[in-house]
Motif scaffolding. Structure first.
Motif, mmCIF file in Angstrom:
data_model
loop_
_atom_site.group_PDB
_atom_site.id
_atom_site.type_symbol
_atom_site.label_atom_id
_atom_site.label_comp_id
_atom_site.label_asym_id
_atom_site.label_seq_id
_atom_site.Cartn_x
_atom_site.Cartn_y
_atom_site.Cartn_z
ATOM 1 N N THR A 1 9.161 -11.868 -2.571
ATOM 2 C CA THR A 1 10.341 -11.138 -3.061
ATOM 3 C C THR A 1 10.558 -9.757 -2.461
ATOM 4 O O THR A 1 11.655 -9.234 -2.520
ATOM 5 N N ASP A 2 9.483 -9.103 -1.945
ATOM 6 C CA ASP A 2 9.580 -7.667 -1.660
ATOM 7 C C ASP A 2 10.086 -6.947 -2.909
ATOM 8 O O ASP A 2 11.015 -6.127 -2.853
ATOM 9 N N HIS A 3 9.460 -7.292 -4.051
ATOM 10 C CA HIS A 3 9.772 -6.626 -5.330
ATOM 11 C C HIS A 3 9.543 -5.128 -5.154
ATOM 12 O O HIS A 3 8.403 -4.684 -5.066
ATOM 13 N N PRO B 1 16.657 5.735 -2.802
ATOM 14 C CA PRO B 1 15.601 4.962 -2.159
ATOM 15 C C PRO B 1 16.009 3.500 -1.973
ATOM 16 O O PRO B 1 16.626 2.911 -2.866
ATOM 17 N N PRO B 2 15.667 2.894 -0.830
ATOM 18 C CA PRO B 2 15.998 1.476 -0.625
ATOM 19 C C PRO B 2 14.998 0.588 -1.365
ATOM 20 O O PRO B 2 13.829 0.953 -1.505
ATOM 21 N N GLY B 3 15.444 -0.571 -1.798
ATOM 22 C CA GLY B 3 14.538 -1.521 -2.432
ATOM 23 C C GLY B 3 15.150 -2.074 -3.699
ATOM 24 O O GLY B 3 15.879 -1.375 -4.401
ATOM 25 N N ASP C 1 11.970 1.350 9.667
ATOM 26 C CA ASP C 1 12.419 2.258 8.611
ATOM 27 C C ASP C 1 12.074 1.724 7.219
ATOM 28 O O ASP C 1 12.373 0.578 6.896
ATOM 29 N N THR C 2 11.458 2.578 6.381
ATOM 30 C CA THR C 2 10.967 2.111 5.089
ATOM 31 C C THR C 2 10.959 3.223 4.064
ATOM 32 O O THR C 2 11.333 4.365 4.370
ATOM 33 N N PHE C 3 10.511 2.915 2.835
ATOM 34 C CA PHE C 3 10.330 3.905 1.770
ATOM 35 C C PHE C 3 8.854 4.315 1.749
ATOM 36 O O PHE C 3 7.984 3.463 1.752
ATOM 37 N N PRO D 1 0.781 -1.247 0.000
ATOM 38 C CA PRO D 1 0.000 0.000 0.000
ATOM 39 C C PRO D 1 0.808 1.291 0.000
ATOM 40 O O PRO D 1 0.211 2.364 0.056
ATOM 41 N N ASN D 2 2.155 1.241 -0.089
ATOM 42 C CA ASN D 2 2.936 2.495 0.067
ATOM 43 C C ASN D 2 3.086 3.242 -1.255
ATOM 44 O O ASN D 2 4.183 3.604 -1.663
ATOM 45 N N THR D 3 1.940 3.465 -1.901
ATOM 46 C CA THR D 3 1.916 4.215 -3.149
ATOM 47 C C THR D 3 1.613 5.679 -2.832
ATOM 48 O O THR D 3 1.461 6.039 -1.674
HETATM 49 C C1 NCD Z 1 10.283 -0.856 -0.116
HETATM 50 C C2 NCD Z 1 9.846 0.104 -1.227
HETATM 51 O O1 NCD Z 1 10.705 0.593 -1.965
HETATM 52 O O2 NCD Z 1 8.635 0.314 -1.391
HETATM 53 N N1 NCD Z 1 11.695 -0.782 0.009
HETATM 54 C C3 NCD Z 1 12.478 -1.718 0.561
HETATM 55 O O3 NCD Z 1 13.662 -1.450 0.730
HETATM 56 N N2 NCD Z 1 12.009 -2.904 0.896
HETATM 57 C C4 NCD Z 1 9.575 -0.517 1.154
HETATM 58 C C5 NCD Z 1 9.473 -1.654 2.126
HETATM 59 O O4 NCD Z 1 9.074 -2.747 1.779
HETATM 60 O O5 NCD Z 1 9.762 -1.417 3.317
#
Ligand code: NCD
Ligand code: ZN
Length: 376
Positions: free
Chosen positions: A241-243, A263-265, A103-105, A46-48
């Motif tokens: 995956t946390d794609h 940004p992390p991910g 901590d997240t994006f 949901p982090n849109t």
């Molecule tokens: C995710 C994102 O970019 O939406 N980033 C991440 O590093 N996993 C955010 C999240 O899942 O916490």
């Protein structure tokens, strides 16, 4: 050539990025990448922008997914600090609520005990009216899914225990965390957890090589953390995956100046199955490990409906070097590029229709279904 036929797989942790970040991914490109990875259901985070935190936002996101998706999609709702419980009227239409405790994006962070307590209490109260969804029972709520690292994990376990809420821990990455989850399970707490391919196959040892392309939340673990995940595989319910795609430019690759806050991910929806099949080939996993954690367990935990006449054919003898060029994700890169993998996805059939074959998406945009959401 040896063809292995698997049921359609679930990726229970995908950021499709629509609305708000469609330069990174959208419901078409994200679900196309999913099909290319042998995935027929994605659960979307949901982090849109705007976040999926109200009934209107969930309805809007369902419309976007219904128009573009080529595989089935379940939608998470999220909680914001200002509108913590705003999603509750449509809670049964989400696959689950996602709470970002660490901590997240994005803007969805909830890190006070009072808000966290409120969210568990109101979810449990809502479940008294609707029950929890199970594999063979529609309606009801899914679990509470949390991104909770380190000490925050203990707070979530305690709240789940006190309120009898099924709790799912996203992307477990540390020895301390998997050992605590193991203890909680042995103690009878209704908790399940997932591990990502990057936390299983990469570690802090890879950071020098990967730079920002190895940065995500939770961060990569040490080799000892990775060893702990493998030692405790019996307590890991889901591989997801946390794609989380971000462009190479945003990550600062090829940029003249390093971005201040990259940004992390990392993306991953289309590379998980070959990575896991390679581990089978190496004798580190069994096929049953994959079927349980990518199909049966996510279906049970989120109460996902069956997909009849749905399968994925894989050539388990085909070995190849993973290249960025072959990827369908809009961002066009993978932290696993350059790895030698075994297991090529040949064909995907969804509800009797050939939707992926010979490296091509054959499905029409909008042929995927949006799960649980009632049509307006
Ligand atoms: C995710 C994102 O970019 O939406 N980033 C991440 O590093 N996993 C955010 C999240 O899942 O916490
Ligand atoms: Zn995520």
């Amino acid at each position: 050539m040896t063809t292995l036929r698997l049921p359609g797989r679930v990726d229970a942790h995908v950021h499709s990025r629509e609305p708000g970040y469609t330069h990174k991914e959208d419901f078409y490109s994200g679900t196309a990448a999913a099909l290319a990875g042998g995935v027929t259901v994605v659960l979307d985070m949901p982090n849109t922008i705007p976040p999926t935190a109200t009934p209107e936002r969930l309805a809007e996101k369902a419309r976007l997914a219904a128009a573009k998706a080529v595989c089935d999609v379940g939608l998470f709702v999220g909680a914001t600090t200002t509108y913590a419980d705003a999603y509750l009227p449509v809670a049964t239409q989400a696959c689950a609520v996602k709470i970002y405790v660490s901590d997240t994006f994005g803007s969805l962070r909830i890190d006070t005990l009072s808000l966290l307590h409120q969210l568990f209490r109101t979810w449990a109260e809502t479940a008294q009216g609707t029950g929890y969804r199970t594999h063979d029972r529609a309606g009801g709520l899914g679990p509470i899914t949390v991104h909770a690292e380190d000490l925050m994990l203990s707070a979530c376990l305690a709240l789940a225990d006190l309120y009898h809420v099924p709790l799912h821990i996203a992307h477990v990455s540390r020895r301390s965390e998997i050992e605590l989850i193991r203890k909680a399970k042995e103690h009878g707490i209704n908790v399940t957890c997932e591990v990502t391919p990057h936390h299983l196959f990469l570690s802090t040892d890879d950071l020098g090589r990967l730079g920002n392309l190895g940065d995500m939340r939770p961060r990569l673990g040490t080799p000892d953390d990775v060893a702990a995940l493998w030692e405790n595989l019996a307590y890991v319910d889901i591989f997801a995956t946390d794609h989380a795609p971000h462009t190479l430019q945003e990550k600062g690759v090829g940029a003249a100046e390093a971005p201040a806050n990259p940004p992390p991910g990392v993306p991953g929806v289309e590379t998980m199955l070959p990575l896991l099949l390679t581990a089978v080939h190496q004798g580190r996993l069994t096929l049953q490990d994959i079927v349980g954690r990518c199909i049966n367990n996510p279906r049970r935990i989120y109460g996902l409906p069956e997909q009849p006449e749905t399968w994925v054919d894989v050539d388990v003898d085909a070995s190849f070097v993973l290249t960025n060029k072959q990827l369908l994700t809009r961002v066009g890169w993978s932290p696993f590029a350059g790895m030698n993998l075994v297991g090529r996805i040949q064909e995907v059939v969804l509800r009797g229709v050939r939707v992926y074959g010979d490296g091509q998406i054959l499905a029409e945009p909008g042929s995927g279904r949006v799960l649980f959401v009632q049509p307006e």
